[in-house]
Design a protein around this motif. Structure first.
Motif, PDB file in Angstrom:
ATOM      1  N   ARG A 128      31.449  38.017  27.004  1.00  0.00           N
ATOM      2  CA  ARG A 128      31.479  37.079  25.878  1.00  0.00           C
ATOM      3  C   ARG A 128      30.698  35.833  26.263  1.00  0.00           C
ATOM      4  N   THR A 129      30.002  35.275  25.269  1.00  0.00           N
ATOM      5  CA  THR A 129      29.257  34.052  25.537  1.00  0.00           C
ATOM      6  C   THR A 129      29.752  32.886  24.688  1.00  0.00           C
ATOM      7  N   SER A 130      30.600  33.146  23.665  1.00  0.00           N
ATOM      8  CA  SER A 130      31.116  32.045  22.861  1.00  0.00           C
ATOM      9  C   SER A 130      32.471  32.430  22.295  1.00  0.00           C
ATOM     10  N   ALA A 131      33.194  31.414  21.856  1.00  0.00           N
ATOM     11  CA  ALA A 131      34.475  31.648  21.201  1.00  0.00           C
ATOM     12  C   ALA A 131      34.216  32.054  19.747  1.00  0.00           C
ATOM     13  N   ARG A 134      33.373  36.228   5.159  1.00  0.00           N
ATOM     14  CA  ARG A 134      33.100  37.192   6.215  1.00  0.00           C
ATOM     15  C   ARG A 134      34.187  37.105   7.275  1.00  0.00           C
ATOM     16  N   THR A 135      34.269  38.146   8.061  1.00  0.00           N
ATOM     17  CA  THR A 135      35.228  38.100   9.164  1.00  0.00           C
ATOM     18  C   THR A 135      34.687  37.174  10.238  1.00  0.00           C
ATOM     19  N   PRO A 136      35.571  36.464  10.933  1.00  0.00           N
ATOM     20  CA  PRO A 136      35.104  35.581  12.006  1.00  0.00           C
ATOM     21  C   PRO A 136      34.358  36.385  13.063  1.00  0.00           C
ATOM     22  N   SER A 137      33.362  35.757  13.659  1.00  0.00           N
ATOM     23  CA  SER A 137      32.566  36.455  14.659  1.00  0.00           C
ATOM     24  C   SER A 137      32.384  35.578  15.894  1.00  0.00           C
ATOM     25  N   ALA A 138      31.938  36.231  16.957  1.00  0.00           N
ATOM     26  CA  ALA A 138      31.655  35.543  18.217  1.00  0.00           C
ATOM     27  C   ALA A 138      30.374  36.140  18.789  1.00  0.00           C
ATOM     28  N   ARG A 139      29.727  35.396  19.649  1.00  0.00           N
ATOM     29  CA  ARG A 139      28.527  35.927  20.317  1.00  0.00           C
ATOM     30  C   ARG A 139      28.972  36.595  21.615  1.00  0.00           C
ATOM     31  N   ALA A 140      28.350  37.730  21.865  1.00  0.00           N
ATOM     32  CA  ALA A 140      28.688  38.483  23.074  1.00  0.00           C
ATOM     33  C   ALA A 140      27.444  39.190  23.592  1.00  0.00           C
ATOM     34  N   THR A 141      27.459  39.501  24.866  1.00  0.00           N
ATOM     35  CA  THR A 141      26.385  40.269  25.477  1.00  0.00           C
ATOM     36  C   THR A 141      26.766  41.736  25.390  1.00  0.00           C
ATOM     37  N   VAL A 194      29.428  39.713  17.298  1.00  0.00           N
ATOM     38  CA  VAL A 194      30.392  40.817  17.199  1.00  0.00           C
ATOM     39  C   VAL A 194      31.642  40.280  16.509  1.00  0.00           C
ATOM     40  N   PRO A 195      32.460  41.151  15.924  1.00  0.00           N
ATOM     41  CA  PRO A 195      33.685  40.676  15.288  1.00  0.00           C
ATOM     42  C   PRO A 195      34.569  39.944  16.297  1.00  0.00           C
ATOM     43  N   ALA A 196      35.220  38.880  15.835  1.00  0.00           N
ATOM     44  CA  ALA A 196      36.126  38.127  16.712  1.00  0.00           C
ATOM     45  C   ALA A 196      37.234  39.065  17.186  1.00  0.00           C
ATOM     46  N   GLY A 197      37.617  38.928  18.399  1.00  0.00           N
ATOM     47  CA  GLY A 197      38.675  39.765  18.951  1.00  0.00           C
ATOM     48  C   GLY A 197      38.142  41.004  19.661  1.00  0.00           C
ATOM     49  N   THR A 198      36.837  41.223  19.629  1.00  0.00           N
ATOM     50  CA  THR A 198      36.255  42.351  20.346  1.00  0.00           C
ATOM     51  C   THR A 198      36.326  42.052  21.837  1.00  0.00           C
ATOM     52  N   ARG A 199      36.845  43.009  22.584  1.00  0.00           N
ATOM     53  CA  ARG A 199      37.022  42.797  24.025  1.00  0.00           C
ATOM     54  C   ARG A 199      35.922  43.477  24.831  1.00  0.00           C
ATOM     55  N   THR A 200      35.774  43.051  26.054  1.00  0.00           N
ATOM     56  CA  THR A 200      34.809  43.649  26.961  1.00  0.00           C
ATOM     57  C   THR A 200      35.152  45.129  27.126  1.00  0.00           C
ATOM     58  N   GLY A 201      34.113  45.959  27.037  1.00  0.00           N
ATOM     59  CA  GLY A 201      34.297  47.402  27.161  1.00  0.00           C
ATOM     60  C   GLY A 201      34.353  48.123  25.824  1.00  0.00           C
TER      61      GLY A 201
END
Length: 194
Positions: free
Chosen positions: A74-77, A86-93, A110-117
């Protein structure tokens, strides 16, 4: 000042002026234009916008391709999306594997709440860059309806503005005609010489 007698402008009347007749026929034309032309303008604009947006969406689907990618960090909250719907989103690698090129990474929303993996859907353009997904059918229809409503509203505004200008011109003309008639009648009524 308005008359309370219905249809007085259509009947033979010594007080009826040509400007009254013009105003009456203009009002009839406005009713026809508002009930026929404004809806047709809205439908035509919506039809055009739906075709144009549909063609754009088809082109984007042809140029872009979906891939499944794994979130590696993850790179941002989460960014709240209170007003957008829209659904909340966050930036991720994310990381995915390109055929013949090996693994690649990119920073995407990516959608907020998406976890690594977890695996997420991702769209790539012809150069392999992460891009937003092409618009779906609902977005195309929403665009078409919006353009149609705006076109109908603009045509209504134009018709009403035109009617207002005609009424204002008719009122000026009517007052000028009444002034001319009064100029000829006033000496007989008041005894003044003009």
């Amino acid at each position: 000042m308005r008359s309370r007698v219905r249809g007085w402008r259509r009947r033979p009347n010594p007080l009826r002026r040509r400007s009254d007749v013009v105003e009456t026929w203009t009002l009839r034309a406005v009713v026809v234009l508002l009930s026929v032309i404004a809806p047709l303008a809205g439908v035509a604009a919506a039809w055009w916008a739906q075709g144009d947006a549909g063609a754009t969406a088809r082109d984007q689907r042809a140029e872009r391709r979906p891939v499944r990618a794994e979130v590696v960090g993850r790179t941002s909250a989460a960014v709240p999306a209170a007003q957008t719907g829209r659904t909340p989103s966050a930036r991720a690698t994310v990381r995915w594997t390109e055929p013949g090129q090996g693994p690649r990474t990119a920073e995407v929303r990516v959608p907020a709440g998406t976890r690594t993996g977890e695996r997420v859907g991702l769209w790539l353009d012809a150069r392999g860059r992460a891009v937003p997904p092409p618009p779906d059918a609902a977005a195309v229809w929403q665009h078409a309806v919006t353009v149609g409503v705006l076109a109908a509203g603009a045509s209504v505004a134009l018709i009403v503005l035109g009617h207002g200008l005609v009424r204002q011109t008719a009122m000026r003309r009517r007052l000028a005609e009444w002034e001319t008639a009064w100029t000829g009648t006033e000496p007989a009524w008041t005894g003044r010489r003009g």
